[in-house]
Design a protein around this motif. Sequence first.
Motif, short mmCIF file in Angstrom:
data_model
loop_
_atom_site.label_atom_id
_atom_site.label_comp_id
_atom_site.label_asym_id
_atom_site.label_seq_id
_atom_site.Cartn_x
_atom_site.Cartn_y
_atom_site.Cartn_z
N CYS A 11 0.85 -1.18 0.00
CA CYS A 11 0.00 0.00 0.00
C CYS A 11 0.89 1.23 0.00
CB CYS A 11 -0.92 0.00 1.22
SG CYS A 11 -0.10 0.42 2.75
N ALA A 12 0.28 2.40 -0.05
CA ALA A 12 1.05 3.63 -0.20
C ALA A 12 2.04 3.83 0.94
CB ALA A 12 0.09 4.82 -0.27
N ARG A 13 1.70 3.32 2.15
CA ARG A 13 2.60 3.51 3.28
C ARG A 13 3.65 2.43 3.40
NH1 ARG A 13 -2.08 5.70 6.16
NH2 ARG A 13 -2.63 3.67 7.00
N CYS A 14 3.61 1.41 2.51
CA CYS A 14 4.52 0.27 2.65
C CYS A 14 5.49 0.12 1.50
CB CYS A 14 3.72 -1.01 2.81
SG CYS A 14 2.88 -1.11 4.39
N THR A 222 -2.45 2.65 10.88
CA THR A 222 -1.55 3.70 11.38
C THR A 222 -0.79 3.12 12.58
OG1 THR A 222 -3.14 4.59 12.97
CG2 THR A 222 -3.22 5.46 10.70
N PRO A 223 0.33 3.70 12.96
CA PRO A 223 1.04 3.21 14.14
C PRO A 223 0.17 3.20 15.39
CG PRO A 223 2.46 4.67 12.89
CD PRO A 223 1.10 4.76 12.26
N GLU A 224 -0.70 4.19 15.51
CA GLU A 224 -1.57 4.27 16.68
C GLU A 224 -2.60 3.13 16.66
OE1 GLU A 224 0.43 7.94 15.84
OE2 GLU A 224 -0.98 6.80 14.57
N GLN A 225 -3.18 2.86 15.51
CA GLN A 225 -4.14 1.77 15.39
C GLN A 225 -3.47 0.43 15.68
OE1 GLN A 225 -5.29 2.58 11.35
NE2 GLN A 225 -7.24 3.52 11.93
#
Length: 333
Positions: A11-14, A222-225
């Motif tokens: 995905c876009a963040r990976c 997200t890191p928080e999730q």
Amino acid sequence: PLKPPGGRLGCARCLRFAGGYGADAKPRGRPVRRGTDTSYSIPANTTRKGAAMANRNIKLIAVDLDGTLLRQDHITLSPKNREALTRAADEGIEVVVATGRSIAAVAPQVLELPFLRYFITCNGSLTTDREGNVLRAAPLPVDVTLEILEHLTGMGGFAIQLYADQKMYISRAHWEMRDVFHLPVFHLKALFSDGESIVESLAERAKRPGSHLEKINLPCLTPEQKAEVKAWLAERYGDRVRAVSTMPCNLELTDREGSKGAALAALCRTLQVPMVQAVAFGDADNDIGMLEAAGIGVAMGNADAAVQQAADRVTLTNEEDGVAHALRQLLEW
């Protein structure tokens, strides 16, 4: 019968997961002069159990796919890696795929290798032979699966996927929000290729009689999730549910026995191969148990520090044919 869709993860963040891909990736190890060329030897962690194992005693190779055997595109098996595995198989060494993917999602270039007889899939939840016969299963219990799905759905804000009977499922509601949730391209292709994979309710799919529930995948957090989900799982289930990552933004949930390490140990017992004569390759959190269990655990140069620390040796990156490089040294070719 094994004809999976091709595709790639990310995905876009990976797109830079594990921090070791691309032109800026630096090979690990000591430079060694060979004529006019400079290559790299594999640094050994001599405090680990397999560091002194005789190279010619290797009887089994377990290899992860994404970030390890395959290139950055999650599709390509390089000629050097193909040749190295073929040579090992020709020498009588059992080569085993150990992946977080389902068998239906194993890259076609890998499935085409004629010497592959066994597949550890879904992070160790299922071990099958080439004909699809189940050698070992460690599914999530139905009641646990339903409770987790209910809690995660209540949290909201991210996609949830259920792997059952070697297929990936997603709810129609989350499918319709696929652009918002940044579903990996590979997952989109797999879901597009099979209309049965989009269901009205994951919970109802999980209740289907006789189903094997391999894992729950959260592909883009997200890191928080991610921290919140892991904290809830630890509080609610302790060590009964494993939560591991194959990329920085994802989280994959399996039964505690659904690990690559446990699956590799069971397969070695079945094949009567001592674990000390097995070598394992990996790059991610879900590979650590396998690297620790094998006689020699080899981490990729693109692996996170924790994965490299768990291994006996560190080879080059997946973009640099690290698997082939390590096998040449370990098998003294």
